[in-house]
Design a protein around this motif. Structure first.
Motif, PDB file in Angstrom:
ATOM      1  N   ALA A 104     -79.780 -96.626  44.362  1.00  0.00           N
ATOM      2  CA  ALA A 104     -79.589 -96.528  45.811  1.00  0.00           C
ATOM      3  C   ALA A 104     -80.934 -96.201  46.452  1.00  0.00           C
ATOM      4  O   ALA A 104     -81.617 -95.279  46.011  1.00  0.00           O
ATOM      5  N   LYS A 105     -81.297 -96.952  47.476  1.00  0.00           N
ATOM      6  CA  LYS A 105     -82.578 -96.753  48.150  1.00  0.00           C
ATOM      7  C   LYS A 105     -82.354 -96.451  49.619  1.00  0.00           C
ATOM      8  O   LYS A 105     -81.702 -97.220  50.335  1.00  0.00           O
ATOM      9  N   ALA A 106     -82.904 -95.320  50.073  1.00  0.00           N
ATOM     10  CA  ALA A 106     -82.940 -95.006  51.500  1.00  0.00           C
ATOM     11  C   ALA A 106     -84.299 -95.463  52.024  1.00  0.00           C
ATOM     12  O   ALA A 106     -85.342 -94.963  51.607  1.00  0.00           O
ATOM     13  N   HIS A 107     -84.294 -96.431  52.907  1.00  0.00           N
ATOM     14  CA  HIS A 107     -85.529 -97.013  53.423  1.00  0.00           C
ATOM     15  C   HIS A 107     -86.184 -96.069  54.431  1.00  0.00           C
ATOM     16  O   HIS A 107     -85.609 -95.054  54.833  1.00  0.00           O
ATOM     17  N   ALA A 108     -87.389 -96.389  54.836  1.00  0.00           N
ATOM     18  CA  ALA A 108     -88.143 -95.554  55.765  1.00  0.00           C
ATOM     19  C   ALA A 108     -87.354 -95.334  57.055  1.00  0.00           C
ATOM     20  O   ALA A 108     -86.592 -96.206  57.489  1.00  0.00           O
ATOM     21  N   PRO A 109     -87.515 -94.164  57.687  1.00  0.00           N
ATOM     22  CA  PRO A 109     -86.731 -93.875  58.903  1.00  0.00           C
ATOM     23  C   PRO A 109     -86.936 -94.888  60.024  1.00  0.00           C
ATOM     24  O   PRO A 109     -86.040 -95.087  60.841  1.00  0.00           O
ATOM     25  N   ASP A 110     -88.112 -95.523  60.090  1.00  0.00           N
ATOM     26  CA  ASP A 110     -88.378 -96.466  61.181  1.00  0.00           C
ATOM     27  C   ASP A 110     -88.043 -97.912  60.810  1.00  0.00           C
ATOM     28  O   ASP A 110     -88.428 -98.846  61.517  1.00  0.00           O
ATOM     29  N   THR A 111     -87.313 -98.111  59.706  1.00  0.00           N
ATOM     30  CA  THR A 111     -86.967 -99.469  59.288  1.00  0.00           C
ATOM     31  C   THR A 111     -86.105-100.150  60.345  1.00  0.00           C
ATOM     32  O   THR A 111     -85.104 -99.602  60.812  1.00  0.00           O
ATOM     33  N   ASP A 112     -86.477-101.365  60.704  1.00  0.00           N
ATOM     34  CA  ASP A 112     -85.762-102.141  61.715  1.00  0.00           C
ATOM     35  C   ASP A 112     -84.586-102.857  61.067  1.00  0.00           C
ATOM     36  O   ASP A 112     -84.787-103.706  60.191  1.00  0.00           O
ATOM     37  N   PRO A 113     -83.351-102.555  61.464  1.00  0.00           N
ATOM     38  CA  PRO A 113     -82.198-103.239  60.859  1.00  0.00           C
ATOM     39  C   PRO A 113     -82.268-104.753  61.012  1.00  0.00           C
ATOM     40  O   PRO A 113     -81.895-105.490  60.101  1.00  0.00           O
ATOM     41  N   ALA A 114     -82.772-105.214  62.168  1.00  0.00           N
ATOM     42  CA  ALA A 114     -82.848-106.654  62.394  1.00  0.00           C
ATOM     43  C   ALA A 114     -83.892-107.303  61.497  1.00  0.00           C
ATOM     44  O   ALA A 114     -83.792-108.500  61.196  1.00  0.00           O
ATOM     45  N   GLY A 115     -84.895-106.555  61.066  1.00  0.00           N
ATOM     46  CA  GLY A 115     -85.891-107.098  60.150  1.00  0.00           C
ATOM     47  C   GLY A 115     -85.451-107.016  58.701  1.00  0.00           C
ATOM     48  O   GLY A 115     -85.764-107.899  57.895  1.00  0.00           O
ATOM     49  N   LEU A 116     -84.721-105.952  58.354  1.00  0.00           N
ATOM     50  CA  LEU A 116     -84.282-105.779  56.966  1.00  0.00           C
ATOM     51  C   LEU A 116     -83.197-106.777  56.591  1.00  0.00           C
ATOM     52  O   LEU A 116     -83.166-107.265  55.453  1.00  0.00           O
ATOM     53  N   ALA A 117     -82.314-107.115  57.511  1.00  0.00           N
ATOM     54  CA  ALA A 117     -81.174-107.989  57.196  1.00  0.00           C
ATOM     55  C   ALA A 117     -81.599-109.341  56.611  1.00  0.00           C
ATOM     56  O   ALA A 117     -81.097-109.740  55.555  1.00  0.00           O
ATOM     57  N   PRO A 118     -82.520-110.097  57.244  1.00  0.00           N
ATOM     58  CA  PRO A 118     -82.898-111.383  56.641  1.00  0.00           C
ATOM     59  C   PRO A 118     -83.677-111.219  55.344  1.00  0.00           C
ATOM     60  O   PRO A 118     -83.639-112.111  54.489  1.00  0.00           O
ATOM     61  N   ARG A 119     -84.353-110.108  55.177  1.00  0.00           N
ATOM     62  CA  ARG A 119     -85.060-109.860  53.919  1.00  0.00           C
ATOM     63  C   ARG A 119     -84.066-109.656  52.775  1.00  0.00           C
ATOM     64  O   ARG A 119     -84.253-110.163  51.664  1.00  0.00           O
ATOM     65  N   LEU A 120     -83.004-108.902  53.034  1.00  0.00           N
ATOM     66  CA  LEU A 120     -81.961-108.715  52.022  1.00  0.00           C
ATOM     67  C   LEU A 120     -81.267-110.030  51.711  1.00  0.00           C
ATOM     68  O   LEU A 120     -80.980-110.335  50.537  1.00  0.00           O
ATOM     69  N   ALA A 121     -80.992-110.816  52.747  1.00  0.00           N
ATOM     70  CA  ALA A 121     -80.336-112.110  52.529  1.00  0.00           C
ATOM     71  C   ALA A 121     -81.211-113.021  51.672  1.00  0.00           C
ATOM     72  O   ALA A 121     -80.706-113.738  50.799  1.00  0.00           O
ATOM     73  N   LEU A 122     -82.509-112.982  51.896  1.00  0.00           N
ATOM     74  CA  LEU A 122     -83.403-113.816  51.100  1.00  0.00           C
ATOM     75  C   LEU A 122     -83.419-113.360  49.649  1.00  0.00           C
ATOM     76  O   LEU A 122     -83.376-114.191  48.730  1.00  0.00           O
ATOM     77  N   ALA A 123     -83.474-112.041  49.414  1.00  0.00           N
ATOM     78  CA  ALA A 123     -83.451-111.531  48.041  1.00  0.00           C
ATOM     79  C   ALA A 123     -82.168-111.939  47.332  1.00  0.00           C
ATOM     80  O   ALA A 123     -82.181-112.273  46.139  1.00  0.00           O
ATOM     81  N   ALA A 124     -81.057-111.934  48.052  1.00  0.00           N
ATOM     82  CA  ALA A 124     -79.782-112.335  47.456  1.00  0.00           C
ATOM     83  C   ALA A 124     -79.773-113.821  47.109  1.00  0.00           C
ATOM     84  O   ALA A 124     -79.046-114.248  46.202  1.00  0.00           O
ATOM     85  N   GLY A 125     -80.600-114.609  47.812  1.00  0.00           N
ATOM     86  CA  GLY A 125     -80.591-116.049  47.609  1.00  0.00           C
ATOM     87  C   GLY A 125     -81.689-116.586  46.729  1.00  0.00           C
ATOM     88  O   GLY A 125     -81.814-117.804  46.565  1.00  0.00           O
ATOM     89  N   LEU A 126     -82.512-115.694  46.152  1.00  0.00           N
ATOM     90  CA  LEU A 126     -83.614-116.145  45.296  1.00  0.00           C
ATOM     91  C   LEU A 126     -83.559-115.495  43.915  1.00  0.00           C
ATOM     92  O   LEU A 126     -84.517-114.848  43.480  1.00  0.00           O
ATOM     93  N   PRO A 127     -82.450-115.641  43.199  1.00  0.00           N
ATOM     94  CA  PRO A 127     -82.415-115.095  41.834  1.00  0.00           C
ATOM     95  C   PRO A 127     -83.448-115.800  40.968  1.00  0.00           C
ATOM     96  O   PRO A 127     -83.712-116.982  41.138  1.00  0.00           O
ATOM     97  N   GLY A 128     -84.028-115.046  40.068  1.00  0.00           N
ATOM     98  CA  GLY A 128     -85.084-115.596  39.245  1.00  0.00           C
ATOM     99  C   GLY A 128     -86.465-115.321  39.793  1.00  0.00           C
ATOM    100  O   GLY A 128     -87.465-115.454  39.078  1.00  0.00           O
ATOM    101  N   ILE A 129     -86.544-114.925  41.069  1.00  0.00           N
ATOM    102  CA  ILE A 129     -87.820-114.531  41.678  1.00  0.00           C
ATOM    103  C   ILE A 129     -87.733-113.085  42.169  1.00  0.00           C
ATOM    104  O   ILE A 129     -88.548-112.244  41.809  1.00  0.00           O
ATOM    105  N   LEU A 130     -86.733-112.816  43.006  1.00  0.00           N
ATOM    106  CA  LEU A 130     -86.520-111.475  43.544  1.00  0.00           C
ATOM    107  C   LEU A 130     -85.264-110.861  42.929  1.00  0.00           C
ATOM    108  O   LEU A 130     -84.279-111.559  42.688  1.00  0.00           O
ATOM    109  N   LEU A 131     -85.315-109.552  42.674  1.00  0.00           N
ATOM    110  CA  LEU A 131     -84.118-108.845  42.220  1.00  0.00           C
ATOM    111  C   LEU A 131     -83.089-108.878  43.344  1.00  0.00           C
ATOM    112  O   LEU A 131     -83.362-108.421  44.456  1.00  0.00           O
ATOM    113  N   PRO A 132     -81.891-109.415  43.101  1.00  0.00           N
ATOM    114  CA  PRO A 132     -80.903-109.494  44.178  1.00  0.00           C
ATOM    115  C   PRO A 132     -80.209-108.147  44.398  1.00  0.00           C
ATOM    116  O   PRO A 132     -79.939-107.413  43.441  1.00  0.00           O
TER     117      PRO A 132
END
Length: 313
Positions: A50-78
């Protein structure tokens, strides 16, 4: 590291355990704090992190980054779940546990794997919703903290090297290239084996993922090599693997430094700024490695950067 009684750590540990038990009831219960820094708090429970991100993390910026990690198995840990949840004013994400690089055994450092994964990431089409890579912004933040740390003999050469960089590398102007998918904070600590303990290597940490200048992702090992902190053989292994996999940040042959010079200088300044800030806060002298970085910044003041990186690949 044992779990303390800090409210965030306590709740993060409970949530990591609950998530781990959803995956399997055969859980060797027990939690460990993997990191507890202002920019990230990370707790492991069995095979769940479980990771608690930095207090100033932008939810709108984190969401597409998480979606990309979920969609790139073999490169990024999903991630285990592609969305973040709020906790004590922080955004929390859940990940499978992976075996990290052993810092005590540099001979086993996966330089080839890092180069290959990076090249594959750079060759992946970037989603239109992805924000900019945060590397220059993190460098600027490190320099701002150095300025606020107080007087120190190393501050002047570090700031001089910083001012010599083009505006985009100081996060004062748009990056000259914004079509390439970049990690934003590449170093060996951003690789894990999954499934643990000896699965394939994958990239982790999506907080700085985005579009930008791909040479930035090669800049930290390039800077270490230029400062004499990374042996030439290891730098060559990394660069050769990246080129063989078709990485676009540097030419396939010949001198790569037209592309690497500016980002490597920026990462040198960032690393040095953090080191000096830490030494000031601890009231101690610079160690040998930290002084080597300061000396590198001082040398930069006598040689202008190769601004060809402004038209990065």
């Amino acid at each position: 590291m044992p779990v303390t009684e800090h409210p965030l750590l306590v709740e993060l540990t409970l949530r990591a355990g609950a998530r781990a038990h959803e995956i399997t009831s055969a859980c060797p219960c027990g939690a460990a704090v993997l990191a507890d820094r202002p920019d990230a708090t990370v707790v492991r429970h069995a095979g769940t992190v479980a990771k608690a991100h930095a207090p100033d993390t932008d939810p709108a910026g984190l969401a597409p980054r998480l979606a990309l990690a979920a969609g790139l198995p073999g490169i990024l840990l999903p991630p285990l779940t592609p969305t973040a949840t709020p906790l004590h004013g922080r955004l929390v994400t859940f990940w499978p546990y992976g075996t990290a690089v052993d810092p005590e055994d540099p001979d086993t450092a996966p330089w080839e794997a890092a180069g290959i994964l990076l090249a594959r990431l750079h060759r992946t089409p970037a989603p239109a919703t992805l924000p900019g890579m945060r590397g220059p912004a993190k460098a600027a933040h490190a320099v701002a903290r150095l300025r606020a740390a107080g007087p120190h003999p190393a501050v002047a050469p570090v700031l001089s090297a910083w001012r010599a960089l083009p505006a985009w590398a100081r996060a004062e102007a748009p990056m000259p290239h914004t079509a390439t998918l970049c990690h934003g904070d590449l170093h060996l600590g951003q690789l894990v084996r999954h499934p643990a303990p000896d699965g394939p290597w994958l990239l982790i940490d999506v907080d700085d993922l985005g579009v930008g200048v791909p040479a930035w992702d090669l800049a930290r090992p390039a800077a270490w090599f230029a400062c004499g902190l990374l042996p030439p053989e290891e730098w060559s292994r990394f660069l050769a693997a990246y080129r063989a996999e078709g990485g676009p940040a540097v030419p396939r042959d010949g001198d790569p430094w037209d592309a690497l010079d500016v980002p490597a200088r920026a990462l040198t300044v960032q690393t040095t700024a953090r080191a000096v800030t830490k030494s000031v806060a601890q009231g101690r002298s610079l160690d040998e490695v930290e002084q080597c970085l300061v000396d590198a910044c001082a040398r930069m003041g006598f040689v202008p950067p190769q601004l060809a990186a402004d038209s990065a690949k």
